[in-house]
Design a protein around this motif. Structure first.
Motif, PDB file in Angstrom:
ATOM      1  N   UNK A 187      -3.685   6.867  -9.008  1.00  0.00           N
ATOM      2  CA  UNK A 187      -2.517   6.697  -8.589  1.00  0.00           C
ATOM      3  C   UNK A 187      -2.109   5.666  -7.679  1.00  0.00           C
ATOM      4  N   UNK A 226       2.153   8.569  -7.230  1.00  0.00           N
ATOM      5  CA  UNK A 226       1.479   7.247  -7.568  1.00  0.00           C
ATOM      6  C   UNK A 226       1.620   6.889  -9.045  1.00  0.00           C
ATOM      7  N   UNK A 235      -9.880   8.817  -4.052  1.00  0.00           N
ATOM      8  CA  UNK A 235      -9.595   9.968  -4.314  1.00  0.00           C
ATOM      9  C   UNK A 235     -10.400  10.862  -5.412  1.00  0.00           C
ATOM     10  N   UNK A 270       0.752  -1.136  -0.172  1.00  0.00           N
ATOM     11  CA  UNK A 270       0.007  -0.029  -0.018  1.00  0.00           C
ATOM     12  C   UNK A 270       0.805   1.192   0.094  1.00  0.00           C
ATOM     13  N   UNK A 271       0.874   2.074  -1.148  1.00  0.00           N
ATOM     14  CA  UNK A 271       1.702   3.108  -1.057  1.00  0.00           C
ATOM     15  C   UNK A 271       1.000   4.395  -0.080  1.00  0.00           C
ATOM     16  N   UNK A 272       2.099   4.894   0.685  1.00  0.00           N
ATOM     17  CA  UNK A 272       1.878   5.825   1.674  1.00  0.00           C
ATOM     18  C   UNK A 272       1.357   7.223   1.356  1.00  0.00           C
ATOM     19  N   UNK A 273       1.585   7.606  -0.034  1.00  0.00           N
ATOM     20  CA  UNK A 273       1.191   8.730  -0.478  1.00  0.00           C
ATOM     21  C   UNK A 273      -0.364   9.109  -0.168  1.00  0.00           C
ATOM     22  N   UNK A 274      -0.667  10.399   0.078  1.00  0.00           N
ATOM     23  CA  UNK A 274      -2.012  10.823   0.057  1.00  0.00           C
ATOM     24  C   UNK A 274      -2.872  10.501  -1.083  1.00  0.00           C
ATOM     25  N   UNK A 275      -4.154  10.122  -0.828  1.00  0.00           N
ATOM     26  CA  UNK A 275      -5.187  10.006  -1.913  1.00  0.00           C
ATOM     27  C   UNK A 275      -4.972  10.843  -3.067  1.00  0.00           C
ATOM     28  N   UNK A 276      -4.548  10.331  -4.169  1.00  0.00           N
ATOM     29  CA  UNK A 276      -4.686  11.467  -5.310  1.00  0.00           C
ATOM     30  C   UNK A 276      -3.386  11.969  -5.700  1.00  0.00           C
ATOM     31  N   UNK A 277      -2.393  11.548  -5.115  1.00  0.00           N
ATOM     32  CA  UNK A 277      -0.945  12.063  -5.172  1.00  0.00           C
ATOM     33  C   UNK A 277      -0.202  11.777  -6.666  1.00  0.00           C
ATOM     34  N   UNK A 328      -8.232   4.720  -2.427  1.00  0.00           N
ATOM     35  CA  UNK A 328      -8.022   5.790  -1.362  1.00  0.00           C
ATOM     36  C   UNK A 328      -9.243   6.574  -1.463  1.00  0.00           C
ATOM     37  N   UNK A 378     -10.140  10.542  -8.448  1.00  0.00           N
ATOM     38  CA  UNK A 378      -9.704  10.977  -9.791  1.00  0.00           C
ATOM     39  C   UNK A 378     -10.323   9.943 -11.045  1.00  0.00           C
TER      40      UNK A 378
END
Ligand SMILES: Cc1ncc(C[n+]2csc(CCOP(=O)(O)OP(=O)(O)O)c2C)c(N)n1
Ligand code: SF4
Ligand code: SF4
Ligand code: SF4
Ligand SMILES: [Mg+2]
Lengths: 271, 76
Positions: free
Chosen positions: B64, A34, B18, A24-31, B16, B20
């Motif tokens: 993403x 990714x 998001x 699971x990538x630690x990036x914020x949603x929508x970053x 997540x 998008x």
């Protein structure tokens, strides 16, 4: 034929690349990070370079890139990725070596390393995620922060008299004889993602063929730092970031495209 | 006349929320769950109008977190 009948392996047209592992990538949603990670995984896979690729990760939100893309990685000190990449590529000329850097990393603390690696024409690819802010440390102003843009260290907006002009560092790299390919892309739409993929692929190919330094700037969002939703951040980027950082190829000595003007592609974005 | 139909699978635990993919879909197939959340607490994406999907992969390209698998088939 029903919706569920279509879901057969032979009908797959897109799936997560195998080199992007299940973590699971630690990036914020929508970053945007990714999306670019995903592209790197796809390209390395398609070029069959899994055992030959060495990524040099930055300090910044992408510091954990090694956790997600299943290739060899080295974590460089803040801003030093092009110097580390220089050593790795010179010692292993048969490897595909690229750096992955943010604007704080590449255009602030690492400006010297960036310019000199590009000027030496190191046979590396530089992927530059320009989100106009120090994402990782809490949204401080960076050299590429736009005039008037609010950050935690410019709460009333960046002021030219106080903070200087936003730094289009990619444009500076165009003028260096060591660079063979310099382009500015984005990943906010499907079409843009496809173009960025082609650009990174070209950069990786150049690195393998020893053509000199390739630079792919990806104008990106940091929706957390910008304090917007991901969708709003994309719109804001198109409206504001693209004015200062226009999308298009800035230099290509490997595949010069004489027809580019005819097709309306911006080869020399106006500043 | 051959027609293209599409379908998507969304890995809801990777998602997540998001939004998008929802914004990128040209056929209004996707929405975020208004109430339900995944294990991490995100309002994940789902196919609100699955029959409208044309398998263009726009959603998957902009995601993403690589949550979306896209299928496409030509039918006569
Ligand atoms: C030598 C050093 N100075 C400062 C820092 C603090 N620091 C960590 S990340 C960062 C900037 C990150 O911004 P950017 O490169 O734009 O990456 P982003 O998170 O936006 O992707 C800074 C200043 C550090 N880790 N090391
Ligand atoms: S802080 Fe910004 S750059 Fe970092 S993961 Fe979040 S959105 Fe991405
Ligand atoms: S494949 Fe295209 S039509 Fe289908 S859900 Fe994704 S974006 Fe929408
Ligand atoms: S783009 Fe991906 S992470 Fe974002 S809501 Fe859609 S499936 Fe979820
Ligand atoms: Mg940044």
């Amino acid at each position: 034929m029903s919706y569920e009948d279509i879901k057969k392996p032979e009908n797959i047209v897109y799936q997560r690349p195998a080199l992007l592992n299940g973590n699971h990538m630690h990036y914020c949603p929508g970053c945007s990070h990714g999306v670019v990670h995903k592209l790197i995984a796809e390209i390395v896979e398609e070029m069959g370079l899994q055992d030959k690729t060495i990524g040099i990760a930055p300090v910044g939100c992408a510091v954990f890139a090694y956790n997600y893309v299943d290739i060899d990685w080295i974590e460089a000190a803040h801003g030093r990725a092009p110097a580390v990449a220089t050593a790795v590529k010179r010692l292993n000329p048969d490897r595909m070596v690229f750096t992955y850097q943010g604007d704080g990393d590449l255009a602030a603390i690492g400006t010297g390393e960036t310019i000199h690696a590009a000027n030496r024409g190191e046979n590396i690819a530089i992927i530059f995620i320009n989100n106009g802010i120090y994402g990782m440390t809490g949204g401080q102003m960076s050299p590429t922060t736009l005039e008037g843009m609010k950050t935690s260290t410019s709460p009333y907006g960046r002021r030219i008299d106080l903070n200087g002009y936003p730094l289009p560092i990619t444009n500076l790299l165009v003028g260096l004889d060591g660079t063979c390919y310099v382009t500015r892309q984005s990943v906010h739409t499907a079409a843009a993602v496809r173009k960025t993929k082609a650009a990174i692929k070209q950069a990786f190919k150049n690195a393998m063929e020893g053509r000199g330094t390739s630079v792919v700037e990806v104008v990106s969002t940091c929706n957390s730092g910008w304090k917007m939703t991901p969708v709003q951040a994309n719109d804001w980027m198109v409206e504001h970031m693209f004015k200062k950082y226009p999308i298009g190829d800035l230099k290509n000595t490997v595949n010069p495209a004489p027809a580019a003007h005819a097709k309306g592609v911006e080869t020399h974005p106006k500043q | 006349m051959p027609k293209v139909i599409g379908a998507v699978d969304i890995n809801i635990e990777r998602c997540k929320g998001c939004d998008l993919c929802v914004a990128a879909c040209p056929a209004d197939v996707l929405l975020l769950q208004p109430k339900e959340v995944n294990d991490r607490g995100y309002h994940f994406a789902y196919t609100a109008n699955p029959d409208k999907c044309i398998g263009c992969a726009a959603c998957a390209l902009v995601c993403p977190d690589a949550c979306i698998t896209v299928y496409r088939k030509k039918i006569d």
